[in-house]
Design a protein around this motif. Sequence first.
Motif, PDB file in Angstrom:
ATOM      1  N   PRO A 145      -7.186  34.409  31.799  1.00  0.00           N
ATOM      2  CA  PRO A 145      -7.020  35.677  31.079  1.00  0.00           C
ATOM      3  C   PRO A 145      -5.774  35.750  30.183  1.00  0.00           C
ATOM      4  N   MET A 146      -4.643  35.195  30.641  1.00  0.00           N
ATOM      5  CA  MET A 146      -3.431  35.269  29.802  1.00  0.00           C
ATOM      6  C   MET A 146      -3.564  34.379  28.564  1.00  0.00           C
ATOM      7  N   SER A 147      -4.080  33.167  28.775  1.00  0.00           N
ATOM      8  CA  SER A 147      -4.267  32.276  27.623  1.00  0.00           C
ATOM      9  C   SER A 147      -5.286  32.868  26.658  1.00  0.00           C
ATOM     10  N   ALA A 148      -6.362  33.460  27.210  1.00  0.00           N
ATOM     11  CA  ALA A 148      -7.388  34.045  26.352  1.00  0.00           C
ATOM     12  C   ALA A 148      -6.837  35.258  25.598  1.00  0.00           C
ATOM     13  N   ALA A 149      -5.977  36.036  26.260  1.00  0.00           N
ATOM     14  CA  ALA A 149      -5.358  37.188  25.584  1.00  0.00           C
ATOM     15  C   ALA A 149      -4.500  36.695  24.413  1.00  0.00           C
ATOM     16  N   ALA A 150      -3.754  35.620  24.651  1.00  0.00           N
ATOM     17  CA  ALA A 150      -2.935  35.032  23.572  1.00  0.00           C
ATOM     18  C   ALA A 150      -3.838  34.527  22.448  1.00  0.00           C
ATOM     19  N   ALA A 151      -4.939  33.879  22.809  1.00  0.00           N
ATOM     20  CA  ALA A 151      -5.858  33.323  21.814  1.00  0.00           C
ATOM     21  C   ALA A 151      -6.504  34.438  20.985  1.00  0.00           C
ATOM     22  N   ASN A 152      -6.747  35.584  21.598  1.00  0.00           N
ATOM     23  CA  ASN A 152      -7.287  36.711  20.831  1.00  0.00           C
ATOM     24  C   ASN A 152      -6.327  37.138  19.726  1.00  0.00           C
ATOM     25  N   VAL A 153      -5.022  37.102  20.016  1.00  0.00           N
ATOM     26  CA  VAL A 153      -4.035  37.455  18.983  1.00  0.00           C
ATOM     27  C   VAL A 153      -4.083  36.427  17.851  1.00  0.00           C
ATOM     28  N   VAL A 154      -4.175  35.143  18.218  1.00  0.00           N
ATOM     29  CA  VAL A 154      -4.278  34.101  17.188  1.00  0.00           C
ATOM     30  C   VAL A 154      -5.517  34.336  16.329  1.00  0.00           C
ATOM     31  N   MET A 155      -6.663  34.555  16.974  1.00  0.00           N
ATOM     32  CA  MET A 155      -7.913  34.722  16.201  1.00  0.00           C
ATOM     33  C   MET A 155      -7.844  35.967  15.314  1.00  0.00           C
ATOM     34  N   ASP A 156      -7.221  37.045  15.820  1.00  0.00           N
ATOM     35  CA  ASP A 156      -7.102  38.261  15.000  1.00  0.00           C
ATOM     36  C   ASP A 156      -6.206  38.030  13.783  1.00  0.00           C
ATOM     37  N   THR A 157      -5.294  37.068  13.896  1.00  0.00           N
ATOM     38  CA  THR A 157      -4.384  36.770  12.778  1.00  0.00           C
ATOM     39  C   THR A 157      -5.090  36.006  11.660  1.00  0.00           C
ATOM     40  N   LEU A 158      -6.129  35.252  12.008  1.00  0.00           N
ATOM     41  CA  LEU A 158      -6.771  34.361  11.034  1.00  0.00           C
ATOM     42  C   LEU A 158      -7.747  35.105  10.117  1.00  0.00           C
ATOM     43  N   THR A 159      -7.242  36.082   9.395  1.00  0.00           N
ATOM     44  CA  THR A 159      -8.070  36.799   8.417  1.00  0.00           C
ATOM     45  C   THR A 159      -8.285  35.895   7.203  1.00  0.00           C
ATOM     46  N   PRO A 160      -9.267  36.205   6.359  1.00  0.00           N
ATOM     47  CA  PRO A 160      -9.449  35.400   5.139  1.00  0.00           C
ATOM     48  C   PRO A 160      -8.170  35.341   4.286  1.00  0.00           C
ATOM     49  N   GLU A 161      -7.419  36.454   4.237  1.00  0.00           N
ATOM     50  CA  GLU A 161      -6.176  36.472   3.441  1.00  0.00           C
ATOM     51  C   GLU A 161      -5.160  35.501   4.042  1.00  0.00           C
ATOM     52  N   PHE A 162      -5.029  35.541   5.383  1.00  0.00           N
ATOM     53  CA  PHE A 162      -4.080  34.673   6.072  1.00  0.00           C
ATOM     54  C   PHE A 162      -4.444  33.204   5.834  1.00  0.00           C
ATOM     55  N   LEU A 163      -5.753  32.891   5.941  1.00  0.00           N
ATOM     56  CA  LEU A 163      -6.194  31.505   5.756  1.00  0.00           C
ATOM     57  C   LEU A 163      -5.961  31.049   4.317  1.00  0.00           C
TER      58      LEU A 163
END
Length: 392
Positions: A286-304
């Motif tokens: 759960p903690m790693s997945a919570a961290a990964a959710n933040v990473v995935m939320d950061t990867l917007t088309p603009e960010f990429l």
Amino acid sequence: MNFSEIKSLDESYVLQTYGRNQIAIDHGRGATLWDTEGREYIDFTSGIGVCSLGYANEAWAKAIYDQAMKVGHISNLFYTEPYARLASKLVPAAGMAAAFFGNSGAEANEGMIKLARKYSFEKYGKGRATIITLKNSFHGRTITTLKATGQDHFHDFFFPFTDGFRYAEANNMDSLLAEADGDVCAVMVELIQGEGGVNPLQKDYVQSVAKLCAEKDWLLLVDEVQTGIGRTGTAFAFQQFDVQPDAVSFAKGIAGGLPFGGFLVSEKCRNVLRAGDHGSTFGGNPMSAAAANVVMDTLTPEFLAEVQEKGGYLRKGIAALNSPFVSGIRGMGLMIGAGIQGMTHKELKDKLMAEGLLCLTAGKDTLRLLPPLVITKEEIDKGLAVMAKVMK
Ligand SMILES: *Cc1c(COP(=O)(O)O)cnc(C)c1O
């Protein structure tokens, strides 16, 4: 503790399996790190492509803390929200069908190998379990993924290794066809060979491999442990090669610094691994997945798009040095390699470190740069200034 105290504990109590840099990292912010002696560094490593959000990222740290205060771990025998939410982001981002979560790159690749062998066994029976990988590849350090790695020196000491791997030359269809016997069930490739020296595969070659796999009903397994999760400026690198794998692994950057990895499978492979076939105690933690959710939320088309743009900026900046030590620049997004001549890649890395820039090496002669994806232009400029000083 200062550096020499830490080093002395390491030498007394830790297996000496790493050629470590002679500094101890204490803390960081963004893409800047400080060692225990207070020296400042621009970081072009992100812990080998792991700390995609840089250091001391508030949203990332808060997500981990909040999840730790709810439930830090529970077995996969129970449902939890963080991994389920994560899968609902990762799967569509890759155009795949379903996810499996583990802890590391090697474990993710082992899972894909198991997937390919079971897929083939259920459809064709025994005798079709060989996986072709590429020379100069790197797929991990377990007994099986060492054998999957197409570099002879990884096949020393630890035999007997797992059977069922053969190796083809990268970017050479004839070499692949020469291995294309009836015993093959899959091809596994990195799209940019990372540890091997930041060597990108050619797009037409990758497309021909995908076509051959489709014809023969071999699974196309893409190891995106290093190239995945935004590193090359798209969620996955395969999206820039216009192919769709049957399975793709990810690890390093997915949780921004917590141990996490896994693989995604296509619709065709959705029902191959069933209850009891595969598992992992910590997978989907759960903690790693919570961290990964933040990473995935950061990867917007603009960010990429910014990752692509900053990668281009850094590559151009290195080219503009006109350094006699640089023989060629390769890579995609913020995964960059520079061929080094006139001194060894390790000598250069140490000189850059002494002047305040952390870099990686790869292959025989490559300086490898994997900055945090959030690195700023100012930080890139500071890194380039160190390169100018050392490499002109
Ligand atoms: C780092 C790496 C691995 C191994 O990952 P671990 O997490 O160290 O097991 C496998 N494949 C590739 C392409 C990698 O870069």
